[in-house]
Design a protein around this motif. Sequence first.
Motif, mmCIF file in Angstrom:
data_model
loop_
_atom_site.group_PDB
_atom_site.id
_atom_site.type_symbol
_atom_site.label_atom_id
_atom_site.label_comp_id
_atom_site.label_asym_id
_atom_site.label_seq_id
_atom_site.Cartn_x
_atom_site.Cartn_y
_atom_site.Cartn_z
ATOM 1 N N ILE A 43 49.434 27.992 40.773
ATOM 2 C CA ILE A 43 48.552 29.135 40.507
ATOM 3 C C ILE A 43 47.158 28.851 41.041
ATOM 4 C CG2 ILE A 43 47.419 30.465 38.674
ATOM 5 C CD1 ILE A 43 50.037 30.205 37.077
ATOM 6 N N THR A 44 46.669 27.633 40.845
ATOM 7 C CA THR A 44 45.349 27.262 41.363
ATOM 8 C C THR A 44 45.330 27.361 42.887
ATOM 9 O OG1 THR A 44 45.050 25.777 39.485
ATOM 10 C CG2 THR A 44 43.604 25.443 41.378
ATOM 11 N N GLN A 45 46.401 26.926 43.517
ATOM 12 C CA GLN A 45 46.492 26.999 44.982
ATOM 13 C C GLN A 45 46.498 28.457 45.449
ATOM 14 O OE1 GLN A 45 50.122 25.400 46.495
ATOM 15 N NE2 GLN A 45 49.438 25.409 48.627
ATOM 16 N N LEU A 46 47.246 29.307 44.758
ATOM 17 C CA LEU A 46 47.275 30.724 45.115
ATOM 18 C C LEU A 46 45.902 31.358 44.953
ATOM 19 C CD1 LEU A 46 50.654 31.921 43.577
ATOM 20 C CD2 LEU A 46 50.062 31.803 46.002
ATOM 21 N N ALA A 47 45.206 31.008 43.869
ATOM 22 C CA ALA A 47 43.872 31.567 43.637
ATOM 23 C C ALA A 47 42.896 31.112 44.712
ATOM 24 C CB ALA A 47 43.361 31.165 42.257
ATOM 25 N N ALA A 48 43.044 29.897 45.173
ATOM 26 C CA ALA A 48 42.154 29.402 46.228
ATOM 27 C C ALA A 48 42.440 30.084 47.562
ATOM 28 C CB ALA A 48 42.322 27.894 46.370
ATOM 29 N N ASN A 49 43.683 30.500 47.778
ATOM 30 C CA ASN A 49 44.036 31.158 49.037
ATOM 31 C C ASN A 49 43.607 32.621 49.098
ATOM 32 O OD1 ASN A 49 45.171 28.836 50.051
ATOM 33 N ND2 ASN A 49 47.242 29.352 49.376
ATOM 34 N N ALA A 57 37.140 43.307 55.966
ATOM 35 C CA ALA A 57 35.980 43.549 55.110
ATOM 36 C C ALA A 57 36.023 44.911 54.432
ATOM 37 C CB ALA A 57 34.693 43.405 55.903
ATOM 38 N N GLY A 58 37.178 45.540 54.371
ATOM 39 C CA GLY A 58 37.271 46.846 53.718
ATOM 40 C C GLY A 58 37.040 46.730 52.225
ATOM 41 N N ALA A 59 36.441 47.761 51.644
ATOM 42 C CA ALA A 59 36.106 47.743 50.220
ATOM 43 C C ALA A 59 37.372 47.667 49.366
ATOM 44 C CB ALA A 59 35.287 48.976 49.863
ATOM 45 N N PHE A 60 38.394 48.433 49.766
ATOM 46 C CA PHE A 60 39.624 48.422 48.986
ATOM 47 C C PHE A 60 40.291 47.046 49.046
ATOM 48 C CE2 PHE A 60 44.195 49.160 48.442
ATOM 49 C CZ PHE A 60 44.166 49.713 47.179
ATOM 50 N N THR A 61 40.261 46.424 50.218
ATOM 51 C CA THR A 61 40.854 45.104 50.386
ATOM 52 C C THR A 61 40.114 44.070 49.537
ATOM 53 O OG1 THR A 61 41.500 45.685 52.629
ATOM 54 C CG2 THR A 61 41.504 43.350 52.078
ATOM 55 N N LEU A 62 38.775 44.148 49.570
ATOM 56 C CA LEU A 62 37.985 43.204 48.755
ATOM 57 C C LEU A 62 38.209 43.433 47.268
ATOM 58 C CD1 LEU A 62 34.593 43.120 50.693
ATOM 59 C CD2 LEU A 62 36.303 41.316 50.536
ATOM 60 N N MET A 63 38.305 44.694 46.880
ATOM 61 C CA MET A 63 38.515 44.996 45.467
ATOM 62 C C MET A 63 39.913 44.516 45.028
ATOM 63 S SD MET A 63 37.892 48.593 43.481
ATOM 64 C CE MET A 63 39.338 49.408 44.095
ATOM 65 N N ALA A 65 41.664 42.085 46.392
ATOM 66 C CA ALA A 65 41.659 40.617 46.387
ATOM 67 C C ALA A 65 40.932 40.091 45.156
ATOM 68 C CB ALA A 65 41.006 40.096 47.661
ATOM 69 N N ALA A 66 39.828 40.742 44.769
ATOM 70 C CA ALA A 66 39.084 40.308 43.583
ATOM 71 C C ALA A 66 39.932 40.494 42.325
ATOM 72 C CB ALA A 66 37.775 41.081 43.470
ATOM 73 N N HIS A 67 40.635 41.616 42.252
ATOM 74 C CA HIS A 67 41.486 41.867 41.092
ATOM 75 C C HIS A 67 42.618 40.829 41.031
ATOM 76 C CE1 HIS A 67 43.808 43.977 38.071
ATOM 77 N NE2 HIS A 67 44.859 43.915 38.889
#
Length: 140
Positions: A43-49, A57-63, A65-67
């Motif tokens: 899980i830590t590895q996935l979170a780092a990736n 740099a799309g807003a939806f993509t960033l949102m 990825a953040a979620h």
Amino acid sequence: MAKARAPLERILRVRTLQLGLVRAEEVRAHERLASETALKDRITQLAANIAPAAERAGAFTLMAAAHYRDRLHQSADAAAARERHAALRVEAATEATLAAKRDQTAVEKLIARRDAAQAIKDMRALEEAPSARRVRHDPC
């Protein structure tokens, strides 16, 4: 004599079975700990990736990825808690194994002490027994 030996022999069999069960539980606890540690690391590895990339740099993509990263961090925290709990279970299982081994060893010592006392009693009985010396004459 057999009746006097039976209780300690029975106790030894029970203690040996208990020791085997406790050792098996300790092995399962170690396996659970290894599994939880591997899950936490994955899980830590996935979170780092899941890091924002410059080309996407799309807003939806960033949102998204953040979620996803936030959910992975929550899962990582839960996995860390499960790992700590598994480590506590390993410690408890190790202590239980040591206690069961002490119990079994104590019974083995009692049996050895009983056998030594019986051997001494038999030797004394032989020493105190009258001599069974017979005078044998050769045929004349």
